[in-house]
Enzyme design. Structure first.
Site, PDB file in Angstrom:
ATOM      1  N   LYS A  58      25.583  34.801  40.508  1.00 13.62           N
ATOM      2  CA  LYS A  58      25.551  35.102  41.950  1.00 13.62           C
ATOM      3  C   LYS A  58      24.117  35.401  42.393  1.00 13.62           C
ATOM      4  CE  LYS A  58      29.776  34.297  42.855  1.00 13.62           C
ATOM      5  NZ  LYS A  58      30.157  33.139  43.640  1.00 13.62           N
ATOM      6  N   ARG A  88      36.257  51.180  30.968  1.00 13.16           N
ATOM      7  CA  ARG A  88      36.129  49.755  30.650  1.00 13.16           C
ATOM      8  C   ARG A  88      34.635  49.433  30.538  1.00 13.16           C
ATOM      9  NH1 ARG A  88      38.823  45.531  34.840  1.00 13.16           N
ATOM     10  NH2 ARG A  88      37.246  46.404  36.195  1.00 13.16           N
ATOM     11  N   SER A 147      28.485  38.532  45.927  1.00 10.82           N
ATOM     12  CA  SER A 147      29.330  39.641  45.496  1.00 10.82           C
ATOM     13  C   SER A 147      28.523  40.923  45.375  1.00 10.82           C
ATOM     14  CB  SER A 147      29.910  39.273  44.123  1.00 10.82           C
ATOM     15  OG  SER A 147      30.443  40.393  43.479  1.00 10.82           O
ATOM     16  N   TYR A 152      28.340  36.390  34.907  1.00 12.68           N
ATOM     17  CA  TYR A 152      28.894  36.118  36.237  1.00 12.68           C
ATOM     18  C   TYR A 152      27.958  36.664  37.319  1.00 12.68           C
ATOM     19  CZ  TYR A 152      31.714  36.704  40.444  1.00 12.68           C
ATOM     20  OH  TYR A 152      32.148  36.694  41.747  1.00 12.68           O
TER      21      TYR A 152
HETATM   22  P1  NAD Z   1      39.666  31.948  43.190  1.00 13.16           P
HETATM   23  O1  NAD Z   1      39.522  31.659  41.728  1.00 13.16           O
HETATM   24  O2  NAD Z   1      40.999  32.312  43.715  1.00 13.16           O
HETATM   25  O3  NAD Z   1      39.090  30.736  44.046  1.00 13.16           O
HETATM   26  C1  NAD Z   1      38.094  29.859  43.582  1.00 13.16           C
HETATM   27  C2  NAD Z   1      38.604  28.442  43.754  1.00 13.16           C
HETATM   28  O4  NAD Z   1      37.610  27.526  43.262  1.00 13.16           O
HETATM   29  C3  NAD Z   1      39.884  28.171  42.950  1.00 13.16           C
HETATM   30  O5  NAD Z   1      40.855  27.598  43.808  1.00 13.16           O
HETATM   31  C4  NAD Z   1      39.448  27.208  41.857  1.00 13.16           C
HETATM   32  O6  NAD Z   1      40.499  26.301  41.502  1.00 13.16           O
HETATM   33  C5  NAD Z   1      38.265  26.511  42.505  1.00 13.16           C
HETATM   34  N1  NAD Z   1      37.294  25.990  41.543  1.00 13.16           N
HETATM   35  C6  NAD Z   1      36.802  26.602  40.446  1.00 13.16           C
HETATM   36  N2  NAD Z   1      35.929  25.789  39.819  1.00 13.16           N
HETATM   37  C7  NAD Z   1      35.861  24.652  40.556  1.00 13.16           C
HETATM   38  C8  NAD Z   1      35.137  23.441  40.421  1.00 13.16           C
HETATM   39  N3  NAD Z   1      34.300  23.245  39.372  1.00 13.16           N
HETATM   40  N4  NAD Z   1      35.287  22.485  41.359  1.00 13.16           N
HETATM   41  C9  NAD Z   1      36.152  22.666  42.408  1.00 13.16           C
HETATM   42  N5  NAD Z   1      36.873  23.786  42.566  1.00 13.16           N
HETATM   43  C10 NAD Z   1      36.728  24.770  41.652  1.00 13.16           C
HETATM   44  O7  NAD Z   1      38.583  33.094  43.522  1.00 13.16           O
HETATM   45  P2  NAD Z   1      38.381  33.950  44.839  1.00 13.16           P
HETATM   46  O8  NAD Z   1      38.700  35.363  44.511  1.00 13.16           O
HETATM   47  O9  NAD Z   1      39.016  33.295  45.993  1.00 13.16           O
HETATM   48  O10 NAD Z   1      36.790  33.864  44.954  1.00 13.16           O
HETATM   49  C11 NAD Z   1      36.142  32.934  45.797  1.00 13.16           C
HETATM   50  C12 NAD Z   1      34.645  33.160  45.719  1.00 13.16           C
HETATM   51  O11 NAD Z   1      34.338  34.518  46.039  1.00 13.16           O
HETATM   52  C13 NAD Z   1      34.042  32.920  44.327  1.00 13.16           C
HETATM   53  O12 NAD Z   1      32.775  32.318  44.500  1.00 13.16           O
HETATM   54  C14 NAD Z   1      33.893  34.315  43.768  1.00 13.16           C
HETATM   55  O13 NAD Z   1      32.873  34.386  42.818  1.00 13.16           O
HETATM   56  C15 NAD Z   1      33.550  35.099  45.029  1.00 13.16           C
HETATM   57  N6  NAD Z   1      33.875  36.537  44.961  1.00 13.16           N
HETATM   58  C16 NAD Z   1      35.146  36.925  44.636  1.00 13.16           C
HETATM   59  C17 NAD Z   1      35.423  38.300  44.545  1.00 13.16           C
HETATM   60  C18 NAD Z   1      36.808  38.769  44.152  1.00 13.16           C
HETATM   61  O14 NAD Z   1      36.930  39.932  43.729  1.00 13.16           O
HETATM   62  N7  NAD Z   1      37.859  37.976  44.310  1.00 13.16           N
HETATM   63  C19 NAD Z   1      34.424  39.259  44.804  1.00 13.16           C
HETATM   64  C20 NAD Z   1      33.154  38.806  45.164  1.00 13.16           C
HETATM   65  C21 NAD Z   1      32.887  37.439  45.232  1.00 13.16           C
HETATM   66  N1  UFG Z   2      40.746  49.481  37.016  1.00  8.37           N
HETATM   67  C1  UFG Z   2      41.616  50.228  36.251  1.00  8.37           C
HETATM   68  N2  UFG Z   2      42.616  49.575  35.598  1.00  8.37           N
HETATM   69  C2  UFG Z   2      42.796  48.225  35.670  1.00  8.37           C
HETATM   70  C3  UFG Z   2      41.887  47.463  36.464  1.00  8.37           C
HETATM   71  C4  UFG Z   2      40.874  48.136  37.110  1.00  8.37           C
HETATM   72  O1  UFG Z   2      41.488  51.464  36.151  1.00  8.37           O
HETATM   73  O2  UFG Z   2      43.707  47.688  35.032  1.00  8.37           O
HETATM   74  C5  UFG Z   2      39.671  50.166  37.762  1.00  8.37           C
HETATM   75  C6  UFG Z   2      38.266  49.766  37.353  1.00  8.37           C
HETATM   76  O3  UFG Z   2      37.820  50.545  36.260  1.00  8.37           O
HETATM   77  C7  UFG Z   2      37.496  50.008  38.650  1.00  8.37           C
HETATM   78  C8  UFG Z   2      38.518  49.707  39.742  1.00  8.37           C
HETATM   79  O4  UFG Z   2      39.792  49.804  39.130  1.00  8.37           O
HETATM   80  O5  UFG Z   2      37.130  51.364  38.733  1.00  8.37           O
HETATM   81  C9  UFG Z   2      38.364  48.326  40.343  1.00  8.37           C
HETATM   82  O6  UFG Z   2      38.384  47.360  39.292  1.00  8.37           O
HETATM   83  P1  UFG Z   2      38.530  45.782  39.589  1.00  8.37           P
HETATM   84  O7  UFG Z   2      38.578  45.103  38.259  1.00  8.37           O
HETATM   85  O8  UFG Z   2      39.660  45.541  40.529  1.00  8.37           O
HETATM   86  O9  UFG Z   2      37.219  45.438  40.407  1.00  8.37           O
HETATM   87  P2  UFG Z   2      35.683  45.545  39.989  1.00  8.37           P
HETATM   88  O10 UFG Z   2      35.017  46.327  41.070  1.00  8.37           O
HETATM   89  O11 UFG Z   2      35.499  46.018  38.606  1.00  8.37           O
HETATM   90  O12 UFG Z   2      35.223  44.036  40.061  1.00  8.37           O
HETATM   91  C10 UFG Z   2      35.494  43.221  41.210  1.00  8.37           C
HETATM   92  C11 UFG Z   2      35.404  41.756  40.812  1.00  8.37           C
HETATM   93  C12 UFG Z   2      33.967  41.437  40.432  1.00  8.37           C
HETATM   94  C13 UFG Z   2      33.057  41.827  41.547  1.00  8.37           C
HETATM   95  C14 UFG Z   2      33.221  43.296  41.894  1.00  8.37           C
HETATM   96  C15 UFG Z   2      32.376  43.729  43.063  1.00  8.37           C
HETATM   97  O13 UFG Z   2      36.275  41.500  39.719  1.00  8.37           O
HETATM   98  O14 UFG Z   2      33.863  40.063  40.198  1.00  8.37           O
HETATM   99  O15 UFG Z   2      34.601  43.525  42.241  1.00  8.37           O
HETATM  100  O16 UFG Z   2      32.650  42.983  44.182  1.00  8.37           O
HETATM  101  F1  UFG Z   2      31.791  41.615  41.152  1.00  8.37           F
END
Ligand code: NAD
Ligand code: UFG
Length: 345
Positions: free
Chosen positions: A154, A293, A126, A150
């Protein structure tokens, strides 16, 4: 013969979209998920979407016995590892759970892979590993800065994989640092399905536009950005899914390990997102400016050239397409045959 892929967390948001892309690319895929943060109906939806039965195991990545039996049954060629906990604020409250699933779970998976002789893995990292970066757009060479447990998981995951590769050159690793995934599959059969009130911006705006939440709180308008609100590099989840197909092809083809950002290279502010969502949904999105935030970063934008150079990756979908597909998903066209994400387990 088709290569066999284990997709951990494949019922989740990014995992389910990647499943579709991998099936379309001709891979044989098995999903492992414990449904901690996913809906069981995703499996049926994936069957409808691909027209094929889904090979699927309900299991925890920390369960070595089940993992080992899956590897001996399927003889996987590679793993795409999504399964993790991902809520930043929850990680501050329950760090041990995050270390357990995201770090111990990864180590457990790697041990089972090693024993089975499968040493090719794509790892979900991430932009959070950059903390508050010195440089934007941020290149992959920027240093690690953990902002919360978190983010630490990563960073640790990447370090474990790097040290493993250094110790044993048979390991072949693709590390993908995602910026901000947004949008949903065009079919509206799969999308982001937050269990509670969303933490992330796009699903929150979607619920305000749909009238399920009354207003968006914009967290601060005094950042050093063009309109003072936070700027992010939003990338369509289908583009991210394509990035995984390219990553796997590089690993399984020339055996080329890599570490790349997956973003568009373009930033959009919170207020730009509100305007784009209003256009896509034709609804009002009332908002109120509130305090910043805690722990938020002013700007996250990817330097996106390395992924293009190494993998031939380029994001194709616009912000308007992200908003339109999110709206299509949230307004429930998907619920005509299945119960919707809110009203089923
Ligand atoms: P998500 O929560 O939708 O998907 C994760 C999946 O893993 C879920 O289906 C959950 O049920 C499963 N899971 C959790 N713990 C588990 C366990 N112990 N055993 C088996 N399954 C398990 O999240 P996502 O947004 O699809 O994210 C996927 C990956 O990408 C994660 O590693 C997350 O950290 C990473 N990531 C997500 C974002 C984002 O903003 N969504 C950004 C950067 C990185
Ligand atoms: N924001 C608002 N109001 C809300 C939610 C978000 O103003 O209710 C703003 C935040 O302050 C930020 C932007 O919208 O400026 C994006 O916020 P998100 O929560 O959607 O995303 P972040 O970038 O804060 O975090 C996400 C994931 C993290 C990841 C990061 C970088 O949640 O896990 O992107 O990839 F690490």
């Amino acid at each position: 013969m088709a290569e066999k892929i284990l997709l951990t967390g494949g019922a989740g948001y990014i995992g389910s979209h990647t499943y579709v892309a991998l099936i379309e690319a001709g891979y044989e895929v098995t999903i492992l998920d414990n449904f901690q943060n996913a809906n069981r109906s995703v499996v049926h939806r994936l069957e409808r979407l691909t027209g094929k039965p889904v090979s699927f195991a309900e299991a925890d990545i920390r369960d070595a016995t089940t993992l080992a039996s899956l590897f001996s049954e399927h003889q996987f060629d590679a793993v795409v590892h999504f399964a993790a906990l991902k809520a930043v604020s929850e990680s501050v409250e329950r760090p041990l759970d995050y270390f357990d699933v995201n770090i111990s779970g990864l180590i457990n998976l790697l041990r089972v892979m090693d024993a089975a002789g499968c040493r090719t893995i794509v790892f979900s990292s991430s932009a959070t590993v950059y903390g508050v970066p010195d440089e934007t757009p941020t290149p992959e060479t920027a240093e690690f800065r953990a902002m919360n447990p978190y983010g630490q998981t990563k960073i640790s995951g990447e370090q474990i994989l790097n040290q493993l590769t250094a110790a044993d050159e048979r390991w072949n690793v693709g590390i993908l640092r995602y910026f901000n995934p947004a949008g949903a599959h065009a079919s509206a059969l799969i999308g982001e399905d937050p269990r509670d009130i969303p933490n992330n911006l796009m699903p929150y705006i979607a619920k305000v536009a749909a009238g399920e939440l009354s207003e968006l709180q914009v967290f601060g308008d005094d950042y050093d950005t063009p309109d003072g609100t936070g700027v992010r590099d939003y990338i369509h989840v289908d583009d991210l899914a394509k990035g995984h197909v390219l990553s796997l092809a590089a690993l399984l083809g020339e055996g080329q390990g890599h570490l790349v950002n997956l973003g568009t290279g373009e930033g959009h502010s919170v207020l730009e997102m509100v305007a784009a969502y209003k256009r896509a949904s034709n609804r009002d999105v009332p908002y109120r400016i509130t305090e910043r935030r805690a722990g938020d970063v002013p700007v996250y934008v990817a330097r996106a050239d390395k992924a293009e150079e190494i993998l031939g990756f380029q994001a194709e979908h616009s912000l308007d397409e992200m908003c339109a597909s999110s709206w299509h998903w949230i307004t429930g066209e998907h619920s005509s045959e299945d119960p919707g994400p809110e009203n089923e387990e």
